[in-house]
Design an enzyme around this catalytic site. Structure first.
Site, PDB file in Angstrom:
ATOM      1  N   GLY A  90      41.173   6.356  23.947  1.00  0.00           N
ATOM      2  CA  GLY A  90      40.318   7.522  23.706  1.00  0.00           C
ATOM      3  C   GLY A  90      40.050   8.304  24.976  1.00  0.00           C
ATOM      4  O   GLY A  90      40.203   9.536  25.002  1.00  0.00           O
ATOM      5  N   GLN A  96      48.076  -2.056  22.653  1.00  0.00           N
ATOM      6  CA  GLN A  96      47.697  -3.243  21.884  1.00  0.00           C
ATOM      7  C   GLN A  96      48.362  -3.376  20.508  1.00  0.00           C
ATOM      8  O   GLN A  96      48.521  -4.491  20.020  1.00  0.00           O
ATOM      9  CB  GLN A  96      46.169  -3.296  21.740  1.00  0.00           C
ATOM     10  CG  GLN A  96      45.480  -3.403  23.091  1.00  0.00           C
ATOM     11  CD  GLN A  96      43.976  -3.470  22.986  1.00  0.00           C
ATOM     12  OE1 GLN A  96      43.423  -3.901  21.968  1.00  0.00           O
ATOM     13  NE2 GLN A  96      43.284  -3.038  24.025  1.00  0.00           N
ATOM     14  N   CYS A 116      41.841  -2.521  14.401  1.00  0.00           N
ATOM     15  CA  CYS A 116      43.003  -2.705  13.530  1.00  0.00           C
ATOM     16  C   CYS A 116      42.744  -3.769  12.463  1.00  0.00           C
ATOM     17  O   CYS A 116      43.157  -4.924  12.608  1.00  0.00           O
ATOM     18  CB  CYS A 116      44.257  -3.039  14.311  1.00  0.00           C
ATOM     19  SG  CYS A 116      45.705  -2.956  13.250  1.00  0.00           S
ATOM     20  N   ASP A 171      36.781   3.265  18.963  1.00  0.00           N
ATOM     21  CA  ASP A 171      36.213   2.043  18.409  1.00  0.00           C
ATOM     22  C   ASP A 171      34.714   1.889  18.643  1.00  0.00           C
ATOM     23  O   ASP A 171      34.036   1.197  17.886  1.00  0.00           O
ATOM     24  CB  ASP A 171      36.929   0.821  19.003  1.00  0.00           C
ATOM     25  CG  ASP A 171      38.406   0.780  18.654  1.00  0.00           C
ATOM     26  OD1 ASP A 171      38.835   1.622  17.856  1.00  0.00           O
ATOM     27  OD2 ASP A 171      39.112  -0.091  19.185  1.00  0.00           O
ATOM     28  N   LYS A 177      39.198   1.203  12.778  1.00  0.00           N
ATOM     29  CA  LYS A 177      39.241   1.372  14.242  1.00  0.00           C
ATOM     30  C   LYS A 177      40.676   1.192  14.742  1.00  0.00           C
ATOM     31  O   LYS A 177      41.109   0.077  15.021  1.00  0.00           O
ATOM     32  CB  LYS A 177      38.287   0.368  14.885  1.00  0.00           C
ATOM     33  CG  LYS A 177      36.824   0.620  14.502  1.00  0.00           C
ATOM     34  CD  LYS A 177      35.884  -0.309  15.193  1.00  0.00           C
ATOM     35  CE  LYS A 177      34.447  -0.105  14.747  1.00  0.00           C
ATOM     36  NZ  LYS A 177      33.913   1.242  15.014  1.00  0.00           N
ATOM     37  N   THR A 178      41.392   2.311  14.833  1.00  0.00           N
ATOM     38  CA  THR A 178      42.799   2.259  15.246  1.00  0.00           C
ATOM     39  C   THR A 178      43.107   3.378  16.240  1.00  0.00           C
ATOM     40  O   THR A 178      42.350   4.353  16.337  1.00  0.00           O
ATOM     41  CB  THR A 178      43.737   2.466  14.034  1.00  0.00           C
ATOM     42  OG1 THR A 178      43.535   3.802  13.548  1.00  0.00           O
ATOM     43  CG2 THR A 178      43.471   1.486  12.919  1.00  0.00           C
ATOM     44  N   ALA A 180      45.490   5.369  15.818  1.00  0.00           N
ATOM     45  CA  ALA A 180      45.841   6.523  14.984  1.00  0.00           C
ATOM     46  C   ALA A 180      44.598   7.361  14.695  1.00  0.00           C
ATOM     47  O   ALA A 180      44.674   8.594  14.644  1.00  0.00           O
ATOM     48  CB  ALA A 180      46.469   6.055  13.684  1.00  0.00           C
ATOM     49  N   CYS A 207      47.315   2.280   9.333  1.00  0.00           N
ATOM     50  CA  CYS A 207      47.482   0.861   9.616  1.00  0.00           C
ATOM     51  C   CYS A 207      48.908   0.460   9.221  1.00  0.00           C
ATOM     52  O   CYS A 207      49.198   0.316   8.030  1.00  0.00           O
ATOM     53  CB  CYS A 207      46.446   0.058   8.828  1.00  0.00           C
ATOM     54  SG  CYS A 207      46.479  -1.672   9.262  1.00  0.00           S
TER      55      CYS A 207
END
Lengths: 395, 198
Positions: A13, A44, A162, A296, A304-305, A307, A339
């Site tokens: 971010g 990650q 994720c 996140d 929380k990704t 993307a 996801c």
């Protein structure tokens, strides 16, 4: 010391927002500071494939200095506290940094210690986890050395980064056991503190079929609370009956509980649950108009990704610039998240959805079907999009 | 009215105007700025003189024009060119929009090409995908070559016993079953076609 924009966190971010701001105007050069003490930056999403022996963990790591955008100031200091009433932050080294605008991109905190016995045994005794660069390879060791028995894959009842990751490694391990001729000697268990397999009905249906076809036992409402590595015993709390349930394992993949970073929890920026309070559409703090949040650490009710961050970043940057120019903000983020659910070696279901759990698919075909093409997208294409598109403020 | 009487009236008007405080103040300011104004005026005069000199200096002009002709491409600036220029200017907002959309993609490609690690990972990934396929083709080709060589070198007679031994091989049995199945399906199709014709 004073900057126009202080960004807390040099993860996905923070770097994306900094790169986009600097791309927007040269006036921000030297005016944007990124606070992060980490020397390394990780991609990650590939850790699942590190745990499955498909990717070397080194390919997921780069120097943090290599991702800091030109024109940004990087202060290698960790944040200690926020003082939003007086527009400054204090670092752990005691440096006071004043700002006109603050962007909080602090990520999520992994609470290994919240499962009794976990910190002592993680990475040993068949207790593994993909939620750490240090332990992801131990997952692959456990999978390839598995000789049959019970393999448990857990998911906590807290929000996690994720949400699909606990299942992905389970499908990969099950696939590996099958190919190694061990499946008839193995029991695969998905023990989750959640209540359903997936939040979006379309993909939940596909995953339920996969779980059934592959003879995977599902135990919902089961939250891991204690683990004894030497005895190979995991203790779960049943979230409805509050009973304690012990399960023997030969290998166990643990997804630890997670929460907002402590320095957010104890600040005036947090909501009642400790997450950074933001308007879920504009990403602006509801009380402090010069504070924005991304990723996140926020209470935006999306998965929380990375993307999600990809879609949040342009909205945040546009709104930040609008706030600087006293213009109205746009409610531009509608909860998009993605996801890529790996369901086996060379197979993937690409879930994409919004705040209302409506599918928001990119490709002109049914993405709830397992596809090799989507597996290649995840393994080969998305990392390049991340390093060279997203972190450069281009995508 | 005589010339003298006109002068008297003008003098009276002038002294009346000069007696006004606003005018006096303006005159003082104008006088204060006069040196700077004169300086500018002199510069303008010099510039004008320079331009005049250049325009009258045929040798210099010829040199400039011939230099431009050799440096610049041939321009045929007619009405058609002018129309095209206006059309282009009209479309500029659209072009800017398109370029803005394309620019990140171009920069992304440039970033990928500059990123040695990403390129190495991509090449490695592509090899891991392609290798199983090429390996299968390679082993298939090797198998055929070896079989061809062995069959070419084999001069032993083919008899009933060797055929019976061959028939016991699972691969041959599968092949025979497959041929039987294909023949069966073909016959079914043929019968169906005959019925529909009748």
């Amino acid at each position: 010391m004073r900057y126009k924009v202080v960004i807390v966190g040099g993860g996905t971010g923070g770097i994306t927002v900094a790169a986009r701001l600097l791309r927007k105007s040269k006036a921000f050069h030297g005016q944007v500071v990124i606070l992060d003490a980490a020397e390394k930056h990780y991609y990650q999403p590939l850790w699942t494939l590190v745990g499955a022996g498909e990717v070397k963990r080194e390919t997921t790591e780069r120097d943090e200095s290599s991702v800091i955008p030109d024109g940004a100031v990087w202060r290698k200091e960790a944040i200690a506290e926020f003082q939003p009433e007086e527009n400054y932050v204090v670092t752990e080294a005691g440096t006071k940094i004043r700002y006109e605008y603050l962007v909080v991109a602090a990520g999520i905190q992994i609470d290994w210690g919240k499962v009794k016995g976990l910190p002592e045994t993680i990475g040993k005794n068949g207790v593994v986890s993909n939620y750490s660069y240090d332990y992801a390879e131990s997952t692959w060791d456990a999978i390839r050395n598995f000789k049959g028995g019970t393999a448990i894959f857990t998911a906590p009842n807290t929000p996690i980064k994720c949400g699909g990751a606990p299942q992905k490694i389970m499908y990969l391990a099950e696939d590996y056991f099958r190919k190694a001729g061990l499946r008839d000697r193995s029991k695969v268990v998905f023990a989750s503190g959640g209540t359903i397999i997936f939040g979006v009905k379309k993909y939940a249906n596909a995953l339920s079929n996969i779980v059934q076809e592959r003879d995977i036992d599902t135990e919902f409402f089961h939250n891991l609370v204690e683990i004894d590595g030497e005895k190979h015993e995991a203790v779960f709390e049943h979230l409805k009956t509050h009973e304690r349930v012990s399960m023997h394992f030969d290998m166990i993949h643990v997804v630890p509980p997670m929460s907002a970073p402590d320095f957010i929890k104890r600040s005036a920026l947090a909501d009642a649950n400790g997450w950074l309070d933001v308007n879920k559409h504009t990403l602006q703090h509801p009380k402090f108009a010069n504070v924005f949040g991304i990723g996140d650490c926020t209470n935006a009710p999306t998965a929380k990704t990375g993307a999600a961050i990809r879609k949040q970043a342009p909205v945040l940057v546009d709104n930040l610039v609008a706030a600087m120019n006293n213009k109205p903000l746009q409610e531009g983020y509608h909860g998009y998240s993605s996801c890529p659910l790996i369901t086996g070696y060379g197979r993937l279901v690409l879930a994409e959805f919004d705040y209302d759990n409506n599918p928001q698919e990119t490709f002109p075909f049914d993405q709830s079907k397992e596809r090799f093409s989507m597996y290649l997208l995840k393994k080969e294409v998305l990392p390049v999009v991340y390093w060279d598109g997203m972190l450069k403020g281009l995508m | 009215m005589s010339l003298n009487s006109n002068s008297v009236t003008m003098n009276e008007t002038l002294s009346q105007v000069l007696s006004e405080p606003d005018v006096q103040s303006a005159l003082v300011t104008a006088l204060q700025k006069l040196p700077a104004a004169m300086e500018t005026l002199t510069e303008l005069e010099n510039l004008s003189l320079f331009a005049k000199n250049v325009l009258t200096d045929k040798e210099s002009l010829q040199s400039v024009v011939s230099g431009l002709q050799s440096d610049l491409p041939q321009l045929n600036f007619d009405k058609e060119s002018l129309d095209a220029l206006f059309a282009l200017v009209n479309k500029l907002p659209k072009f800017v929009e398109l370029l803005t959309a394309v620019e990140p993609m171009i920069e992304f490609v440039r970033a990928v090409l500059d990123d040695r690690t990403s390129l190495e990972n991509l090449v490695h990934g592509a090899q891991s995908v392609v290798h199983p396929v090429t390996a299968t083709i390679q082993s298939g080709t090797e198998l055929l070559q070896a079989a061809k060589q062995r069959a070419g070198a084999d001069r032993s007679p083919v008899n009933v016993f060797s055929l019976m031994k061959l028939l016991r091989d699972p691969n041959v049995q599968y092949g025979v079953h497959f041929v039987q199945a294909v023949l069966g399906i073909l016959q079914e199709h043929q019968e169906k076609a005959t019925r529909s014709d009748g």
